[in-house]
Scaffold this motif. Structure first.
Motif: not given
Length: 397
Positions: A26-27, A31-38
């Motif tokens: 999940h973490e 992190v992956g989603l946060k990277k994609i969001e950024d």
């Protein structure tokens, strides 16, 4: 059957391991989603930066016409107030834009057409009440599966291009008219010259001296008028090509008036017209003396042309702290008020014969207007039919 303590401990340990694995996964996903969001945020920032850096305005709306994205350039082009920009519904913006257009109905009809034909790309022009002309292009946003998501609008200010097109059309029309007038005005004197010169060539020995003198005078007068036409034509062409130089110097206006009056006195004498210089004092003003002479020469020549035999022409000048005003007044046939605005317009230019059937080019007053405006002054006409005409122009002091 109850599980032993050891079995429960093993199951608990396995559960902890599974939970830890799920938590780690999940973490990692976060992190992956946060990277994609950024990355998406960065791309959006660059996209907005690119959109805002262009000369065109962009507007993205959904299927209901709600604003999704609008660039600052769109706000500037349509002069949209901030409180209207902040309205998320978009209703205030539509109302604002409608009142900005010359034809609100046409604007709304185009939007309704786009609603009824969502698949079409559209290109039209919108004229604003401040004179701006906007090119509006819109394209539907359609997903890979054919789903409609909205529409993208692009706005481009084409005012300068449209004005240039109008000027080009006017220049072409003026050129054609100029050539037509020039051809017409040259044909007549040349026909006269050819005719009289042929008569003299064939019959000179048989004509009495009085007849010969009369024909030579006619030829001379025709050549003089043709020369004036050539001078006017060359001056006009020079102005239009911006080759006429403007060299202002401190000039005695009375001296120029006297010089022009003396130069044109022989022409006036043939119609028994008197030219009077009403300027009783020396007036000095910074002008281009060549241009002022050309203006006065044309105005006085026109006055002679349209004044009956035995008439009178007065030239005067007055000076204030802001302007020097020069006037040429005659007691000739006058001008119909309907013609005033056409006198200084090339598109309406026409040559009118004088009281003694004198021919002209129609370029004289246009040259006067150009030269007066080069000085930063104005020129205008006051006239009463059958009473006379006064042409006045100002030169800033």
């Amino acid at each position: 059957m109850e599980k032993s303590k050891e079995e429960l401990i093993v199951e608990h340990k396995e559960s902890d391991e599974k939970f830890a694995a799920l938590e780690a996964k999940h973490e990692a996903e976060i992190v992956g989603l946060k990277k994609i969001e950024d990355e998406l945020r960065l791309r959006l920032m660059f996209f907005e930066g690119i959109a805002n850096s262009t000369v065109d305005g962009f507007l993205v709306v959904d299927l209901n016409g709600q604003k999704i994205l609008q660039t600052q350039r769109t706000v500037e082009l349509w002069k949209i107030p901030q409180e209207v920009v902040d309205d998320s519904s978009g209703d205030k913006q539509v109302a604002h834009v409608m009142h900005m257009t010359v034809d609100p109905k046409k604007f709304v009809d185009e939007i309704m057409y786009q609603v009824m034909h969502p698949d079409e790309k559209r290109l039209d022009e919108v004229e604003l009440i401040d004179g701006t002309i906007m090119e509006r292009y819109s394209s539907p946003v359609i997903g890979p599966d054919g789903t409609h998501y909205g529409r993208i609008y692009t706005f481009h200010d084409i005012t300068e291009r449209k004005n240039s097109e109008k000027q080009l059309l006017q220049l072409n029309a003026d050129k054609d008219r100029f050539i037509s007038i020039l051809a017409h005005d040259l044909r007549s004197p040349f026909n006269s010259l050819l005719g009289f010169s042929e008569l003299l060539k064939n019959e000179l020995r048989f004509y009495p001296i009085e007849k010969t003198e009369e024909m030579v005078k006619t030829i001379y007068d025709t050549i003089q008028k043709t020369h004036e036409l050539l001078e006017d034509t060359l001056q006009w062409a020079s102005i239009q090509s911006k080759k006429t130089t403007f060299n202002p110097t401190v000039t005695n206006i009375d001296g120029i008036i006297s010089e022009v009056a003396y130069f044109l006195e022989p022409s006036a004498r043939t119609k028994n017209i008197t030219i009077e210089n009403k300027d009783k004092e020396e007036i000095f003003v910074k002008t281009d003396p060549y241009m002022i002479k050309a203006i006065l020469r044309n105005l006085v020549s026109n006055a002679i042309k349209f004044t009956n035999k035995g008439g009178k022409i007065e030239i005067s000048a007055t000076q204030t702290s802001s302007n020097t005003t020069i006037r040429v007044t005659d007691n000739g046939v006058g001008i119909n008020p309907d013609v005033f605005e056409k006198l200084f317009s090339f598109s309406a230019m026409q040559s009118t014969n004088g009281t003694d059937d004198e021919k002209g080019t129609g370029l004289g007053l246009l040259l006067c207007k150009e030269f007066v405006e080069k000085h930063g002054g104005k020129i205008w006409v006051e006239s009463i039919v059958n009473k006379g005409t006064t042409v006045s122009f100002t030169i800033p002091s």
